[in-house]
Design a protein around this motif. Sequence first.
Motif, PDB file in Angstrom:
ATOM      1  N   ALA A 167      43.826  43.868  31.939  1.00 18.85           N
ATOM      2  CA  ALA A 167      42.095  44.738  32.501  1.00 18.85           C
ATOM      3  C   ALA A 167      41.964  45.611  33.391  1.00 18.85           C
ATOM      4  O   ALA A 167      42.722  44.916  34.497  1.00 18.85           O
ATOM      5  CB  ALA A 167      41.205  43.667  32.546  1.00 18.85           C
ATOM      6  N   ARG A 246      43.443  39.862  31.530  1.00 12.81           N
ATOM      7  CA  ARG A 246      41.704  39.497  31.482  1.00 12.81           C
ATOM      8  C   ARG A 246      41.662  38.133  31.843  1.00 12.81           C
ATOM      9  O   ARG A 246      40.289  37.777  31.632  1.00 12.81           O
ATOM     10  CB  ARG A 246      41.286  39.912  30.137  1.00 12.81           C
ATOM     11  CG  ARG A 246      40.057  40.066  29.452  1.00 12.81           C
ATOM     12  CD  ARG A 246      38.870  40.749  30.271  1.00 12.81           C
ATOM     13  NE  ARG A 246      37.853  40.279  30.526  1.00 12.81           N
ATOM     14  CZ  ARG A 246      37.123  41.228  29.440  1.00 12.81           C
ATOM     15  NH1 ARG A 246      37.195  42.472  29.457  1.00 12.81           N
ATOM     16  NH2 ARG A 246      35.562  40.642  30.077  1.00 12.81           N
ATOM     17  N   ASP A 247      42.657  37.214  31.042  1.00 17.49           N
ATOM     18  CA  ASP A 247      41.710  36.213  30.995  1.00 17.49           C
ATOM     19  C   ASP A 247      41.764  35.539  32.628  1.00 17.49           C
ATOM     20  O   ASP A 247      41.256  35.058  33.061  1.00 17.49           O
ATOM     21  CB  ASP A 247      42.323  34.768  29.758  1.00 17.49           C
ATOM     22  CG  ASP A 247      44.433  35.027  30.374  1.00 17.49           C
ATOM     23  OD1 ASP A 247      44.922  36.028  30.693  1.00 17.49           O
ATOM     24  OD2 ASP A 247      45.022  33.834  29.759  1.00 17.49           O
ATOM     25  N   TYR A 248      43.229  35.960  33.293  1.00 23.55           N
ATOM     26  CA  TYR A 248      42.786  35.938  34.429  1.00 23.55           C
ATOM     27  C   TYR A 248      41.136  35.842  35.550  1.00 23.55           C
ATOM     28  O   TYR A 248      40.849  35.599  36.287  1.00 23.55           O
ATOM     29  CB  TYR A 248      44.236  35.849  35.465  1.00 23.55           C
ATOM     30  CG  TYR A 248      44.787  35.602  36.444  1.00 23.55           C
ATOM     31  CD1 TYR A 248      44.269  34.187  36.584  1.00 23.55           C
ATOM     32  CD2 TYR A 248      44.115  36.301  37.521  1.00 23.55           C
ATOM     33  CE1 TYR A 248      45.266  33.809  37.975  1.00 23.55           C
ATOM     34  CE2 TYR A 248      45.044  35.956  38.763  1.00 23.55           C
ATOM     35  CZ  TYR A 248      45.754  34.758  38.811  1.00 23.55           C
ATOM     36  OH  TYR A 248      45.354  33.828  39.843  1.00 23.55           O
ATOM     37  N   ASP A 250      38.602  36.751  33.611  1.00 23.58           N
ATOM     38  CA  ASP A 250      37.059  36.311  32.498  1.00 23.58           C
ATOM     39  C   ASP A 250      36.647  35.255  33.494  1.00 23.58           C
ATOM     40  O   ASP A 250      35.514  36.140  33.153  1.00 23.58           O
ATOM     41  CB  ASP A 250      37.813  35.621  32.187  1.00 23.58           C
ATOM     42  CG  ASP A 250      37.769  36.160  30.689  1.00 23.58           C
ATOM     43  OD1 ASP A 250      37.747  37.527  30.662  1.00 23.58           O
ATOM     44  OD2 ASP A 250      38.795  35.999  29.545  1.00 23.58           O
ATOM     45  N   ILE A 253      34.173  37.544  36.503  1.00 25.81           N
ATOM     46  CA  ILE A 253      33.585  38.462  35.154  1.00 25.81           C
ATOM     47  C   ILE A 253      32.278  37.861  35.311  1.00 25.81           C
ATOM     48  O   ILE A 253      31.159  38.763  35.322  1.00 25.81           O
ATOM     49  CB  ILE A 253      34.346  39.214  33.990  1.00 25.81           C
ATOM     50  CG1 ILE A 253      35.508  40.292  35.110  1.00 25.81           C
ATOM     51  CG2 ILE A 253      33.480  39.981  33.320  1.00 25.81           C
ATOM     52  CD1 ILE A 253      36.773  40.849  34.052  1.00 25.81           C
ATOM     53  N   GLU A 254      31.921  36.671  34.347  1.00 22.82           N
ATOM     54  CA  GLU A 254      31.351  36.551  33.841  1.00 22.82           C
ATOM     55  C   GLU A 254      30.239  35.682  35.400  1.00 22.82           C
ATOM     56  O   GLU A 254      29.218  36.258  34.605  1.00 22.82           O
ATOM     57  CB  GLU A 254      32.022  34.764  33.030  1.00 22.82           C
ATOM     58  CG  GLU A 254      32.480  35.459  31.713  1.00 22.82           C
ATOM     59  CD  GLU A 254      32.692  33.513  31.394  1.00 22.82           C
ATOM     60  OE1 GLU A 254      32.475  32.561  32.420  1.00 22.82           O
ATOM     61  OE2 GLU A 254      33.539  33.804  30.570  1.00 22.82           O
ATOM     62  N   GLU A 263      37.967  49.792  29.534  1.00 24.81           N
ATOM     63  CA  GLU A 263      38.589  49.120  28.443  1.00 24.81           C
ATOM     64  C   GLU A 263      39.059  50.018  27.483  1.00 24.81           C
ATOM     65  O   GLU A 263      40.177  48.848  26.604  1.00 24.81           O
ATOM     66  CB  GLU A 263      37.786  47.765  28.091  1.00 24.81           C
ATOM     67  CG  GLU A 263      36.344  47.154  29.249  1.00 24.81           C
ATOM     68  CD  GLU A 263      35.754  46.283  28.752  1.00 24.81           C
ATOM     69  OE1 GLU A 263      35.476  45.304  28.539  1.00 24.81           O
ATOM     70  OE2 GLU A 263      34.274  46.675  29.029  1.00 24.81           O
TER      71      GLU A 263
END
Length: 297
Positions: A167, A246-248, A250, A253-254, A263
């Motif tokens: 990301a 991206r999971d790092y 998330d 971002i939330e 993206e």
Amino acid sequence: MQRETMSDLVAFLAVARERSFTRAAAKLGVSPSALSHTIRKLEERLGVRLLTRTSRSVATTEPGERLLERVGPHFDQVADELDGLMDLRDTPSGTLRITTGDQPAESILMPAVTKLLRLYPDLTIELIIDNGFVDIVNERFDAGVRLGETLAQDMIAVRIGPDLRMAVAASPDYLDTYGRPDTPDDLGNHNCINLKHQAKGGISVWDLEKHGRVVNVRVEGQMVVNDISLVRQAAVDGLGLCYLPRDYLDARIERGELIPVMEDWCPPFPGYHLYYPSRRQQSPALAAFVAAVRYKG
């Protein structure tokens, strides 16, 4: 001491403790006559009678009792040690050394490590954080963690996580000030946070792809670090664009601390794998670790 004498002593101890040739023979898996012959040979070799035999019982003589009391405990200790080694064959123990990057260590490995260490008190796990490429054989690691697309062909690989996406992201303040990039060409107008490889010392390239078109971009910016947590924090602080899994990102971002951009230029790719050298017999510790981290999705 001759090997033959050692086996004969085992036979003597069995008879002396069972006080019966029949029961001792059954325990040793030999015939009573063969066992009697073995004891007779041992007595001849030592020059003393060890057992008194009658039609109904077997008893130790004075030399036999002395041999039983002094030699028996040593044989018992050897048997206990051998049993302990057999237990180690099936029970995870010892030290397991794993090299990994910080992101998979935190999100994938640590939950498995916590579970294993609680189950096996004789097991020690070393997690060595290194975001470079490590030769696990030369560095004496039992296993390592890499992305699936970078695995060596001579290694056994076990998938430990789902497919990943990279990301490109920045803080709301940064995007409000400098605008949103939409294509790789736009990155030249932005301050990008660079990640430096620990092993090779080079700067990571941003690998972007859209509709089969692959673009490898060497970005520029005011900040260069060698730890992805610092890259993320720098992006949250508004110092520029970051390029990370991206999971790092998330959670940030939330919470609205980061906003992903471009993206459509960040397709999925093979996720993390545990890799280790091909060996005929896998240690119980490594087998337990592989089972604990194997991806089940």
